[in-house]
Design a protein around this motif. Structure first.
Motif, PDB file in Angstrom:
ATOM      1  N   GLN A 119     -11.893   0.289  -2.927  1.00 59.43           N
ATOM      2  CA  GLN A 119     -10.824   0.931  -3.876  1.00 59.43           C
ATOM      3  C   GLN A 119     -10.135   2.089  -2.873  1.00 59.43           C
ATOM      4  OE1 GLN A 119      -9.773  -0.325  -6.687  1.00 59.43           O
ATOM      5  NE2 GLN A 119     -11.022  -2.003  -6.089  1.00 59.43           N
ATOM      6  N   ILE A 120     -11.039   3.073  -2.338  1.00 61.33           N
ATOM      7  CA  ILE A 120     -10.665   4.109  -1.827  1.00 61.33           C
ATOM      8  C   ILE A 120      -9.645   3.878  -0.501  1.00 61.33           C
ATOM      9  CG2 ILE A 120     -11.064   6.066  -0.437  1.00 61.33           C
ATOM     10  CD1 ILE A 120     -13.485   6.416  -2.429  1.00 61.33           C
ATOM     11  N   LYS A 121     -10.140   2.464   0.239  1.00 58.42           N
ATOM     12  CA  LYS A 121      -9.767   2.105   1.320  1.00 58.42           C
ATOM     13  C   LYS A 121      -8.388   1.299   0.969  1.00 58.42           C
ATOM     14  CE  LYS A 121      -9.995  -1.005   5.191  1.00 58.42           C
ATOM     15  NZ  LYS A 121     -10.560  -2.046   6.001  1.00 58.42           N
ATOM     16  N   GLU A 122      -8.202   1.000  -0.237  1.00 59.53           N
ATOM     17  CA  GLU A 122      -6.929   0.252  -0.818  1.00 59.53           C
ATOM     18  C   GLU A 122      -5.743   1.411  -0.929  1.00 59.53           C
ATOM     19  OE1 GLU A 122      -6.459  -2.611  -3.830  1.00 59.53           O
ATOM     20  OE2 GLU A 122      -8.598  -3.176  -3.303  1.00 59.53           O
ATOM     21  N   ILE A 123      -6.305   2.782  -1.370  1.00 56.08           N
ATOM     22  CA  ILE A 123      -5.473   3.695  -1.459  1.00 56.08           C
ATOM     23  C   ILE A 123      -5.061   4.118  -0.236  1.00 56.08           C
ATOM     24  CG2 ILE A 123      -5.322   6.043  -2.309  1.00 56.08           C
ATOM     25  CD1 ILE A 123      -7.413   5.723  -4.356  1.00 56.08           C
ATOM     26  N   TYR A 124      -5.666   4.502   0.735  1.00 58.95           N
ATOM     27  CA  TYR A 124      -5.310   4.729   2.074  1.00 58.95           C
ATOM     28  C   TYR A 124      -4.383   3.837   2.526  1.00 58.95           C
ATOM     29  CZ  TYR A 124      -5.677   6.254   6.838  1.00 58.95           C
ATOM     30  OH  TYR A 124      -5.307   6.510   8.204  1.00 58.95           O
ATOM     31  N   SER A 125      -4.753   2.358   2.572  1.00 64.30           N
ATOM     32  CA  SER A 125      -4.035   1.261   3.088  1.00 64.30           C
ATOM     33  C   SER A 125      -2.684   1.234   2.477  1.00 64.30           C
ATOM     34  CB  SER A 125      -4.798   0.066   2.877  1.00 64.30           C
ATOM     35  OG  SER A 125      -5.659   0.001   3.634  1.00 64.30           O
ATOM     36  N   TYR A 130       3.319   2.068   3.460  1.00 61.13           N
ATOM     37  CA  TYR A 130       4.473   2.440   3.067  1.00 61.13           C
ATOM     38  C   TYR A 130       5.132   3.639   4.121  1.00 61.13           C
ATOM     39  CZ  TYR A 130       6.608   1.492  -1.563  1.00 61.13           C
ATOM     40  OH  TYR A 130       7.206   0.876  -2.712  1.00 61.13           O
ATOM     41  N   LEU A 131       4.249   4.338   4.625  1.00 58.13           N
ATOM     42  CA  LEU A 131       4.648   4.988   5.825  1.00 58.13           C
ATOM     43  C   LEU A 131       5.195   4.329   6.792  1.00 58.13           C
ATOM     44  CD1 LEU A 131       1.762   7.858   5.431  1.00 58.13           C
ATOM     45  CD2 LEU A 131       4.281   8.070   4.712  1.00 58.13           C
ATOM     46  N   LYS A 132       4.144   3.400   7.213  1.00 53.44           N
ATOM     47  CA  LYS A 132       4.522   2.431   8.163  1.00 53.44           C
ATOM     48  C   LYS A 132       5.788   1.637   8.339  1.00 53.44           C
ATOM     49  CE  LYS A 132       2.745  -1.605  10.918  1.00 53.44           C
ATOM     50  NZ  LYS A 132       1.779  -2.615  10.952  1.00 53.44           N
ATOM     51  N   GLU A 133       6.125   1.097   7.218  1.00 55.08           N
ATOM     52  CA  GLU A 133       7.194   0.185   6.781  1.00 55.08           C
ATOM     53  C   GLU A 133       8.556   1.296   6.997  1.00 55.08           C
ATOM     54  OE1 GLU A 133       6.927  -1.211   2.689  1.00 55.08           O
ATOM     55  OE2 GLU A 133       5.327  -2.761   3.415  1.00 55.08           O
TER      56      GLU A 133
END
Length: 194
Positions: A119-125, A130-133
């Motif tokens: 779940q925490i990894k999903e937040i990070y990802s 979004y930043l990458k896009e």
């Protein structure tokens, strides 16, 4: 209704005392329910923790989407700035819930297959993507340098933001809009073609 009271009380107690120092008997007493009621709604205390983390993830994603919709960024740099600001504001606003992530999650969990870790990894990802896009869009628009690795810069920016909100959370630095502005300006200078 009782489920929500249990979750709200658990979030407060876990934030104040830590997960390990919050017995379900205290949780029941503070929530005004019988201890058995907790286990009618949740299988274990770990299940409560997972639910709280999942709720934070869901709310963060919703808040970022709403912020971007309302702000309506016109170009990639504005989108990048909006994502950074919305993440920062969300963490500040949900300080109690993020204490679970900052303090208890790393020590309680941490196995790569663990539900809370995921779940925490999903937040990070989610935020990093979004930043990458935004960086990739900026390269296409010609306002972000071509030689920039969108993934590397997105990871660096997210790591900077996580470090910043952790430092603010733990009181290592004072929370201010100036520091957020400095982060945005620094990354803008690193990324832009001008």
């Amino acid at each position: 209704m009782k489920r929500d009271v249990i979750l709200d009380t658990a979030a407060r107690l876990f934030a104040e005392r830590g997960f390990n120092n919050t017995p379900t008997s205290l949780l029941a007493k503070e929530a005004g329910v019988a201890e058995g009621t907790i286990f009618r709604h949740f299988q274990t205390k770990d299940d409560i923790f997972f639910t709280l983390i999942n709720n934070v993830k869901t709310q963060l994603i919703s808040d970022i989407e709403k912020y971007l919709e309302v702000r309506g960024p016109e170009n990639a740099l504005e989108k990048l700035e909006s994502v950074i600001k919305s993440f920062y504001v969300f963490v500040k606003k949900n300080n109690m819930e993020f204490s679970l992530i900052f303090r208890d999650a790393p020590t309680r969990y941490g196995q790569r297959h663990d539900d809370v870790f995921l779940q925490i990894k999903e937040i990070y990802s989610y935020v990093t993507n979004y930043l990458k896009e935004s960086i990739e869009e900026g390269k296409q628009e010609g306002i972000i340098r071509e030689d920039v690795s969108a993934q590397d810069y997105a990871d660096m920016l997210m790591s900077t933001m996580v470090g910043l909100v952790r430092a603010v959370h733990f009181g290592f630095i004072d929370s201010s809009d100036d520091i957020l502005k400095s982060v945005i300006e620094s990354y803008t200078r690193l990324l832009t073609t001008k």
